[in-house]
Design an enzyme around this catalytic site. Structure first.
Site, PDB file in Angstrom:
ATOM      1  N   HIS A  15      -3.145  -4.716   1.887  1.00  0.00           N
ATOM      2  CA  HIS A  15      -2.356  -5.196   3.075  1.00  0.00           C
ATOM      3  C   HIS A  15      -2.282  -6.186   3.591  1.00  0.00           C
ATOM      4  CE1 HIS A  15      -2.609  -0.833   4.582  1.00  0.00           C
ATOM      5  NE2 HIS A  15      -3.404  -0.564   3.684  1.00  0.00           N
ATOM      6  N   CYS A  66       0.758  -1.166   0.102  1.00  0.00           N
ATOM      7  CA  CYS A  66      -0.021   0.031  -0.012  1.00  0.00           C
ATOM      8  C   CYS A  66       1.011   1.298  -0.037  1.00  0.00           C
ATOM      9  CB  CYS A  66      -1.055  -0.159   1.094  1.00  0.00           C
ATOM     10  SG  CYS A  66      -2.369   0.942   0.994  1.00  0.00           S
ATOM     11  N   GLU A 114      -0.734  -7.553   5.733  1.00  0.00           N
ATOM     12  CA  GLU A 114      -0.379  -7.450   7.112  1.00  0.00           C
ATOM     13  C   GLU A 114      -1.473  -7.328   7.858  1.00  0.00           C
ATOM     14  OE1 GLU A 114       0.225  -5.011   4.758  1.00  0.00           O
ATOM     15  OE2 GLU A 114       0.395  -2.997   5.844  1.00  0.00           O
TER      16      GLU A 114
HETATM   17  N1  GLN Z   1      -3.066   6.181   0.244  1.00  0.00           N
HETATM   18  C1  GLN Z   1      -2.112   6.128   1.214  1.00  0.00           C
HETATM   19  C2  GLN Z   1      -0.764   7.044   0.986  1.00  0.00           C
HETATM   20  O1  GLN Z   1      -0.791   7.602   0.201  1.00  0.00           O
HETATM   21  C3  GLN Z   1      -1.745   4.798   1.561  1.00  0.00           C
HETATM   22  C4  GLN Z   1      -2.764   4.095   2.310  1.00  0.00           C
HETATM   23  C5  GLN Z   1      -2.481   2.758   2.954  1.00  0.00           C
HETATM   24  O2  GLN Z   1      -1.351   2.440   3.006  1.00  0.00           O
HETATM   25  N2  GLN Z   1      -3.484   2.207   3.564  1.00  0.00           N
HETATM   26  O3  GLN Z   1       0.063   6.814   1.662  1.00  0.00           O
END
Ligand code: GLN
Length: 278
Positions: free
Chosen positions: A248, A96, A250
């Site tokens: 994620h 992410c 995790e």
């Molecule tokens: N949109 C988030 C960012 O720009 C990432 C979101 C996440 O890791 N759940 O960092």
């Protein structure tokens, strides 16, 4: 004494302790299967360049990529991270926000101030599915897990303000100049592989490892990807030693991707070890 393998988790912000737990779980599973019996694993939280220097491989967790990059810069970690990922091409996995940091190109945030590490020649579209309230989970069939145990069980993937890979870019050692010329786009600075091993053995083009099969399906409207005529958004990619996922793993108790990734790490370490020193 066995060989020491140290896996780091960048612990500046976000879901790092969840990764640490799942990595320990995955190491336990590998041990039960008798994989890398001689290995003495450690999983450490990384907050300083000295801690990063101990790592054979690294995970960048989900969270807030803007905050992570600002804290990394203040901690003097940004350049060592670029060296780790891009100059030495050590095994690295970003989830992410971690995927955003590992991308060579991303759309700019309104606030600005974001720096990228790079390593994956892709452009990501951040917050692709909208705001926090539009988070969702999807039961995914991940083709790269097909050889593993329990391969038939779908992987429950959590998407929270998740990025997707919008475009695969041609592999460049230098900066992605065409991307840089686009409006509202930030790119990672160039970082040429320093060691020959990195260049010869871990340089590669980007591979797509998984797609989200049609947003309609993920959102549970009942329509399938083929009905929607959608190929699906790219949510997992790999380029040599660098791996990124939009979601994620995790945040679920499912360690299958962690197990798979540690197997990739072992293969990469073996490869490096097998190359004769000159
Ligand atoms: N949109 C988030 C960012 O720009 C990432 C979101 C996440 O890791 N759940 O960092």
């Amino acid at each position: 004494m066995g060989r020491q393998i140290t896996i780091g988790v960048l612990a500046l912000q976000g879901a790092f302790s969840e990764h640490v737990q799942l990595l320990r779980n995955a190491i336990h599973q590998l041990g039960q299967r008798g994989v890398a019996k001689d290995a003495e694993w450690s999983v450490i939280e990384v907050r300083t360049p000295a801690e990063l220097a101990r790592c054979d491989a690294l995970v960048l967790p989900g969270g807030e990529s803007t905050t992570m990059s600002l804290v990394a810069e203040r901690s003097g970690l940004l350049e060592p991270l670029r060296d780790f990922v891009k100059a030495h091409r050590r095994p690295t996995w970003g989830t992410c926000a971690g995927l955003i940091l590992l991308s060579e190109s991303a759309n700019r945030t309104k606030k600005g101030g974001q720096e990228l590490i790079g390593g994956l020649d892709v452009r990501v579209s951040r917050n692709h599915f909208g705001r926090q309230t539009e988070s969702f989970t999807a039961a995914l069939d991940l083709p790269f897990l097909h050889n593993g145990t329990d391969a038939a069980t779908p992987f429950h993937s959590v998407f929270i303000r998740a990025p997707v890979v919008e475009r695969l870019l041609a592999h460049k050692d230098g900066e992605q100049a065409e991307e840089k010329a686009r409006d509202d786009t930030i790119v990672a600075p160039a970082k040429t592989p320093k060691d020959e091993v990195a260049r010869n053995y871990f340089d590669a083009e980007v591979e797509v490892l998984a797609r989200l099969p049609g947003r309609a399906k993920a959102l549970g409207s009942g329509a399938t990807a083929s009905e929607e005529g959608e190929e699906g958004d790219i949510i997992a990619v790999r380029q040599g030693n660098v791996f990124g996922t939009s979601f994620h793993p995790e945040l679920t108790g499912d360690a299958r991707i962690h197990v798979w990734w540690l197997e990739q790490v072992l293969a990469a370490l073996d490869r490096r070890k097998d190359i004769p020193a000159r």
